[in-house]
Design a protein around this motif. Structure first.
Motif, PDB file in Angstrom:
ATOM      1  N   LEU A   1       6.955 -51.115 -50.277  1.00  0.00           N
ATOM      2  CA  LEU A   1       6.872 -51.731 -49.145  1.00  0.00           C
ATOM      3  C   LEU A   1       6.520 -53.347 -49.269  1.00  0.00           C
ATOM      4  O   LEU A   1       7.203 -54.274 -48.613  1.00  0.00           O
ATOM      5  N   PHE A   2       5.658 -53.692 -50.385  1.00  0.00           N
ATOM      6  CA  PHE A   2       5.140 -54.952 -50.407  1.00  0.00           C
ATOM      7  C   PHE A   2       5.513 -55.526 -51.870  1.00  0.00           C
ATOM      8  O   PHE A   2       4.814 -56.681 -52.108  1.00  0.00           O
ATOM      9  N   GLY A   3       5.657 -54.782 -53.000  1.00  0.00           N
ATOM     10  CA  GLY A   3       5.713 -55.321 -54.195  1.00  0.00           C
ATOM     11  C   GLY A   3       6.851 -56.596 -54.114  1.00  0.00           C
ATOM     12  O   GLY A   3       7.983 -56.497 -53.942  1.00  0.00           O
ATOM     13  N   GLY A   4       6.108 -57.664 -54.829  1.00  0.00           N
ATOM     14  CA  GLY A   4       7.026 -58.940 -54.887  1.00  0.00           C
ATOM     15  C   GLY A   4       7.028 -59.825 -53.712  1.00  0.00           C
ATOM     16  O   GLY A   4       7.768 -60.899 -53.696  1.00  0.00           O
ATOM     17  N   ARG A   5       6.573 -59.179 -52.556  1.00  0.00           N
ATOM     18  CA  ARG A   5       6.462 -60.007 -51.127  1.00  0.00           C
ATOM     19  C   ARG A   5       5.376 -61.012 -51.112  1.00  0.00           C
ATOM     20  O   ARG A   5       4.255 -60.209 -51.342  1.00  0.00           O
ATOM     21  N   CYS A   6       5.245 -62.236 -51.019  1.00  0.00           N
ATOM     22  CA  CYS A   6       4.466 -63.025 -50.866  1.00  0.00           C
ATOM     23  C   CYS A   6       4.043 -63.092 -49.303  1.00  0.00           C
ATOM     24  O   CYS A   6       4.996 -63.865 -48.517  1.00  0.00           O
ATOM     25  N   GLU A   7       3.090 -62.845 -48.733  1.00  0.00           N
ATOM     26  CA  GLU A   7       2.687 -63.154 -47.493  1.00  0.00           C
ATOM     27  C   GLU A   7       2.020 -64.359 -47.011  1.00  0.00           C
ATOM     28  O   GLU A   7       1.320 -64.816 -47.841  1.00  0.00           O
ATOM     29  N   LYS A   8       2.614 -65.257 -45.887  1.00  0.00           N
ATOM     30  CA  LYS A   8       2.140 -66.415 -45.630  1.00  0.00           C
ATOM     31  C   LYS A   8       0.678 -66.399 -45.051  1.00  0.00           C
ATOM     32  O   LYS A   8       0.409 -65.383 -44.498  1.00  0.00           O
TER      33      LYS A   8
ATOM     34  N   GLU B   1      -1.338 -40.722 -42.652  1.00  0.00           N
ATOM     35  CA  GLU B   1      -2.180 -41.197 -41.396  1.00  0.00           C
ATOM     36  C   GLU B   1      -2.709 -42.465 -41.652  1.00  0.00           C
ATOM     37  O   GLU B   1      -3.740 -42.911 -40.787  1.00  0.00           O
ATOM     38  N   GLU B   2      -2.322 -43.306 -42.667  1.00  0.00           N
ATOM     39  CA  GLU B   2      -3.390 -44.558 -42.952  1.00  0.00           C
ATOM     40  C   GLU B   2      -2.107 -45.846 -42.537  1.00  0.00           C
ATOM     41  O   GLU B   2      -0.994 -45.619 -42.958  1.00  0.00           O
ATOM     42  N   THR B   3      -2.881 -46.791 -42.176  1.00  0.00           N
ATOM     43  CA  THR B   3      -1.924 -47.880 -41.796  1.00  0.00           C
ATOM     44  C   THR B   3      -2.265 -48.928 -42.859  1.00  0.00           C
ATOM     45  O   THR B   3      -3.337 -49.106 -43.581  1.00  0.00           O
ATOM     46  N   LEU B   4      -1.208 -49.373 -43.534  1.00  0.00           N
ATOM     47  CA  LEU B   4      -1.254 -50.253 -44.528  1.00  0.00           C
ATOM     48  C   LEU B   4      -0.902 -51.577 -44.138  1.00  0.00           C
ATOM     49  O   LEU B   4      -0.035 -51.947 -43.132  1.00  0.00           O
ATOM     50  N   ARG B   5      -1.519 -52.867 -44.565  1.00  0.00           N
ATOM     51  CA  ARG B   5      -1.270 -54.089 -44.202  1.00  0.00           C
ATOM     52  C   ARG B   5      -1.144 -55.073 -45.426  1.00  0.00           C
ATOM     53  O   ARG B   5      -2.272 -55.134 -46.062  1.00  0.00           O
ATOM     54  N   LEU B   6      -0.291 -55.874 -45.473  1.00  0.00           N
ATOM     55  CA  LEU B   6      -0.031 -56.918 -46.393  1.00  0.00           C
ATOM     56  C   LEU B   6      -0.614 -58.327 -45.918  1.00  0.00           C
ATOM     57  O   LEU B   6       0.020 -58.747 -44.865  1.00  0.00           O
ATOM     58  N   VAL B   7      -1.576 -58.864 -46.694  1.00  0.00           N
ATOM     59  CA  VAL B   7      -2.066 -60.222 -46.202  1.00  0.00           C
ATOM     60  C   VAL B   7      -1.824 -60.880 -47.582  1.00  0.00           C
ATOM     61  O   VAL B   7      -1.503 -60.349 -48.677  1.00  0.00           O
ATOM     62  N   PRO B   8      -2.330 -62.158 -47.315  1.00  0.00           N
ATOM     63  CA  PRO B   8      -2.057 -63.182 -48.592  1.00  0.00           C
ATOM     64  C   PRO B   8      -2.918 -62.516 -49.718  1.00  0.00           C
ATOM     65  O   PRO B   8      -4.212 -62.479 -49.491  1.00  0.00           O
ATOM     66  N   GLY B   9      -2.354 -62.214 -50.769  1.00  0.00           N
ATOM     67  CA  GLY B   9      -3.207 -61.872 -51.986  1.00  0.00           C
ATOM     68  C   GLY B   9      -3.379 -60.356 -52.165  1.00  0.00           C
ATOM     69  O   GLY B   9      -4.115 -59.927 -53.106  1.00  0.00           O
ATOM     70  N   ARG B  10      -3.247 -59.508 -51.126  1.00  0.00           N
ATOM     71  CA  ARG B  10      -3.813 -58.135 -51.117  1.00  0.00           C
ATOM     72  C   ARG B  10      -3.071 -57.378 -50.059  1.00  0.00           C
ATOM     73  O   ARG B  10      -2.544 -57.696 -49.118  1.00  0.00           O
ATOM     74  N   VAL B  11      -3.061 -56.022 -50.317  1.00  0.00           N
ATOM     75  CA  VAL B  11      -2.811 -54.724 -49.261  1.00  0.00           C
ATOM     76  C   VAL B  11      -3.811 -54.224 -48.793  1.00  0.00           C
ATOM     77  O   VAL B  11      -4.767 -53.548 -49.633  1.00  0.00           O
ATOM     78  N   GLU B  12      -3.949 -54.014 -47.693  1.00  0.00           N
ATOM     79  CA  GLU B  12      -5.308 -53.500 -47.186  1.00  0.00           C
ATOM     80  C   GLU B  12      -4.823 -52.167 -46.209  1.00  0.00           C
ATOM     81  O   GLU B  12      -3.764 -51.852 -46.097  1.00  0.00           O
ATOM     82  N   ILE B  13      -5.922 -51.268 -46.001  1.00  0.00           N
ATOM     83  CA  ILE B  13      -5.471 -49.874 -45.561  1.00  0.00           C
ATOM     84  C   ILE B  13      -6.599 -49.584 -44.308  1.00  0.00           C
ATOM     85  O   ILE B  13      -7.808 -50.239 -44.437  1.00  0.00           O
TER      86      ILE B  13
ATOM     87  N   PHE C   1      -5.206 -52.740 -52.778  1.00  0.00           N
ATOM     88  CA  PHE C   1      -4.898 -53.192 -53.884  1.00  0.00           C
ATOM     89  C   PHE C   1      -4.749 -54.760 -53.791  1.00  0.00           C
ATOM     90  O   PHE C   1      -4.385 -55.356 -52.752  1.00  0.00           O
ATOM     91  N   GLU C   2      -4.992 -55.221 -55.077  1.00  0.00           N
ATOM     92  CA  GLU C   2      -4.920 -56.789 -55.023  1.00  0.00           C
ATOM     93  C   GLU C   2      -3.666 -57.373 -55.610  1.00  0.00           C
ATOM     94  O   GLU C   2      -2.820 -56.280 -56.501  1.00  0.00           O
ATOM     95  N   GLN C   3      -3.013 -58.138 -55.190  1.00  0.00           N
ATOM     96  CA  GLN C   3      -1.808 -58.775 -55.454  1.00  0.00           C
ATOM     97  C   GLN C   3      -1.925 -59.561 -56.871  1.00  0.00           C
ATOM     98  O   GLN C   3      -2.950 -60.373 -56.923  1.00  0.00           O
ATOM     99  N   ALA C   4      -0.936 -59.623 -57.821  1.00  0.00           N
ATOM    100  CA  ALA C   4      -1.121 -60.603 -59.059  1.00  0.00           C
ATOM    101  C   ALA C   4      -0.291 -61.871 -58.407  1.00  0.00           C
ATOM    102  O   ALA C   4      -0.376 -61.896 -57.272  1.00  0.00           O
ATOM    103  N   ALA C   5      -0.595 -62.970 -59.332  1.00  0.00           N
ATOM    104  CA  ALA C   5       0.033 -64.289 -58.897  1.00  0.00           C
ATOM    105  C   ALA C   5       1.237 -64.335 -58.472  1.00  0.00           C
ATOM    106  O   ALA C   5       1.739 -64.986 -57.567  1.00  0.00           O
ATOM    107  N   ASN C   6       2.129 -63.317 -59.150  1.00  0.00           N
ATOM    108  CA  ASN C   6       3.717 -63.118 -58.533  1.00  0.00           C
ATOM    109  C   ASN C   6       3.817 -62.402 -57.515  1.00  0.00           C
ATOM    110  O   ASN C   6       5.114 -61.895 -57.192  1.00  0.00           O
ATOM    111  N   CYS C   7       2.895 -62.058 -56.735  1.00  0.00           N
ATOM    112  CA  CYS C   7       2.979 -61.125 -55.774  1.00  0.00           C
ATOM    113  C   CYS C   7       3.005 -59.527 -55.976  1.00  0.00           C
ATOM    114  O   CYS C   7       3.375 -58.547 -54.971  1.00  0.00           O
ATOM    115  N   SER C   8       3.065 -59.266 -57.112  1.00  0.00           N
ATOM    116  CA  SER C   8       3.434 -57.670 -57.526  1.00  0.00           C
ATOM    117  C   SER C   8       2.006 -57.047 -57.298  1.00  0.00           C
ATOM    118  O   SER C   8       0.825 -57.426 -57.155  1.00  0.00           O
ATOM    119  N   ILE C   9       2.328 -55.846 -57.421  1.00  0.00           N
ATOM    120  CA  ILE C   9       1.372 -54.836 -57.131  1.00  0.00           C
ATOM    121  C   ILE C   9       0.917 -54.023 -58.170  1.00  0.00           C
ATOM    122  O   ILE C   9       1.858 -53.417 -58.956  1.00  0.00           O
TER     123      ILE C   9
END
Length: 229
Positions: A176-183, A194-206, A217-225
């Motif tokens: 869903l979010f690998g390599g994607r950088c959220e503004k 049954e879990e909601t995932l949310r990508l925000v700048p720098g991390r994926v929340e649940i 999950f924390e994102q790396a500098a290149n927005c990878s997971i």
């Protein structure tokens, strides 16, 4: 005279006995009403079931006021049609979900102020994806081989689309979010089981309740997971 006197005593004693017997019968009748019936009431025999829940979380009355956001700003509680007019879009173009207060709300797009409602049983159209230059398919490790599997959903264009198969949480987040950088101030949503995932700048929340989020999950500098088990 003594005979008559003795007879009155005997008669008086009989009346007393009759009175005591009458009181005993009355007490027995009254106590009979307090006994529990031999059979359970009809409601118990019928297996009465009480269902609770918020049916309005997935069914929206067009005439019902809801919290409206325009450009991320709250503008009041109005109908869905009025909110769409304020946003300058068609009614069907609005995202409907819950805001940070937990109330039903509408906005021009899902974001930090609005979490979309979970998919319904009618949202069954599969979404076929192909790897891109910024998305690296997850390689299962010995740990992830035993990880729980669940359906993975992407939210875009005001609708939920399910990815093929059941996968792990980490694989779902990567697809869903690998390599994607959220503004800053933005958010992109998905679901895993049954879990909601949310990508925000720098991390994926649940979130398990679609409202309270914590970091998955924390994102790396290149927005990878990172690929974790």
């Amino acid at each position: 005279m003594d005979f008559l006197k003795d007879r009155r005593i005997i008669l008086g004693g009989g009346a007393a006995l009759a009175l005591v017997a009458g009181l005993g019968i009355a007490v027995a009748l009254m106590s009979g009403h307090d006994k529990k019936p031999a059979e359970d009431p009809p409601a118990s025999r019928a297996g009465l079931i009480v269902e609770t829940g918020r049916a309005d979380d997935t069914k929206l009355d067009p005439a019902r006021p809801l919290r409206c956001f325009v450009g991320g700003a709250f503008v009041g509680e109005i109908t869905l049609a009025e909110c769409a007019k304020k946003n300058g879009v068609a009614t069907g173009a609005l995202d409907v979900g819950v805001d940070e207060t937990g109330a039903l709300a509408a906005a021009d797009q899902a974001g930090m102020v609005l979490t979309p409602l979970p998919p319904t049983p009618t949202d069954t159209a599969p979404l076929v994806t192909t790897p891109t230059a910024t998305t690296t398919p997850a390689t299962p490790s010995s740990a992830s081989a035993n990880a729980p599997l669940a359906a993975c959903w992407r939210y875009a264009g005001n609708e939920w689309r399910r990815l093929p198969g059941d996968i792990t949480l980490n694989a779902c987040a990567q697809q869903l979010f690998g390599g994607r950088c959220e503004k800053p101030g933005g958010a992109t949503y998905g679901r895993w089981g049954e879990e909601t995932l949310r990508l925000v700048p720098g991390r994926v929340e649940i979130s398990s309740d679609n409202r309270s989020f914590h970091t998955a999950f924390e994102q790396a500098a290149n927005c990878s997971i990172p690929n974790v088990g």
